[in-house]
Design an enzyme around this catalytic site. Structure first.
Site, PDB file in Angstrom:
ATOM      1  N   CYS A  34      39.425  38.343  45.309  1.00  0.00           N
ATOM      2  CA  CYS A  34      40.493  38.756  44.429  1.00  0.00           C
ATOM      3  C   CYS A  34      40.579  40.093  43.797  1.00  0.00           C
ATOM      4  CB  CYS A  34      40.939  37.654  43.358  1.00  0.00           C
ATOM      5  SG  CYS A  34      39.627  37.758  42.174  1.00  0.00           S
ATOM      6  N   CYS A 103      36.729  31.458  39.208  1.00  0.00           N
ATOM      7  CA  CYS A 103      36.890  32.586  38.329  1.00  0.00           C
ATOM      8  C   CYS A 103      35.772  32.193  37.229  1.00  0.00           C
ATOM      9  CB  CYS A 103      38.209  32.297  37.677  1.00  0.00           C
ATOM     10  SG  CYS A 103      39.587  32.414  38.957  1.00  0.00           S
TER      11      CYS A 103
HETATM   12 FE1  FES Z   1      40.316  36.262  40.534  1.00  0.00          FE
HETATM   13 FE2  FES Z   1      40.619  34.451  39.020  1.00  0.00          FE
HETATM   14  S1  FES Z   1      41.733  34.823  40.645  1.00  0.00           S
HETATM   15  S2  FES Z   1      38.778  35.816  38.918  1.00  0.00           S
END
Ligand code: FES
Length: 139
Positions: A34, A103
């Site tokens: 991400c 996360c």
């Molecule tokens: Fe990247 Fe939560 S979506 S750390």
């Protein structure tokens, strides 16, 4: 599963957020998928984490878990803090939706990277690093 009240509280009112000028350990990690990045600063005195701060460029779950992780480790010895896992942080927040579990891994990794940085400096007799030269480790 939705976010718990504790997660929302730590997201809306993060504890220990910010930078620390006199940190003697800094850990910066990123999530390769991400792109979110988390940095944890620790101040260690006599093997005890006397102060801790974080900066997270990321999602709500990443902010909440970093906030909770800093709350948990403040006052711990390095040995105790090294045993803190993402699962412990998640449990302290009442859980996370399954898609957000990854996360919480950033919080564990950033904390452990900050401790490693502290130990490396101690052994190498290095001066504290600044934000600018703290490497991002992708996990
Ligand atoms: Fe990247 Fe939560 S979506 S750390």
């Amino acid at each position: 599963m939705e976010y718990t009240e504790q997660v929302m509280d730590h997201f809306m009112n993060p504890r220990n957020m910010g930078e620390m000028e006199d940190a003697n350990g800094v850990g910066t990690v990123g999530n390769a998928k991400c792109g979110d990045i988390m940095r944890i600063y620790i101040k260690v005195e006599n093997d005890v984490i006397t102060d801790v701060k974080f900066k997270t460029f990321g999602c709500g779950a990443a902010i909440a878990t970093s906030s909770k992780a800093t709350e948990i480790v403040k006052g711990m010895t390095l040995e105790e803090a090294e045993k803190v896992t993402n699962r412990m942080v998640m449990e302290a927040l009442g859980g996370l939706p399954p898609v957000k579990v990854h996360c919480s891994v950033l919080a564990e990794e950033a904390l452990h990277a900050a401790i490693q940085d502290y130990r490396a400096r101690l052994e190498g007799g290095e001066a504290p690093r600044t934000d600018d030269d703290a490497d991002v480790k992708y996990v």
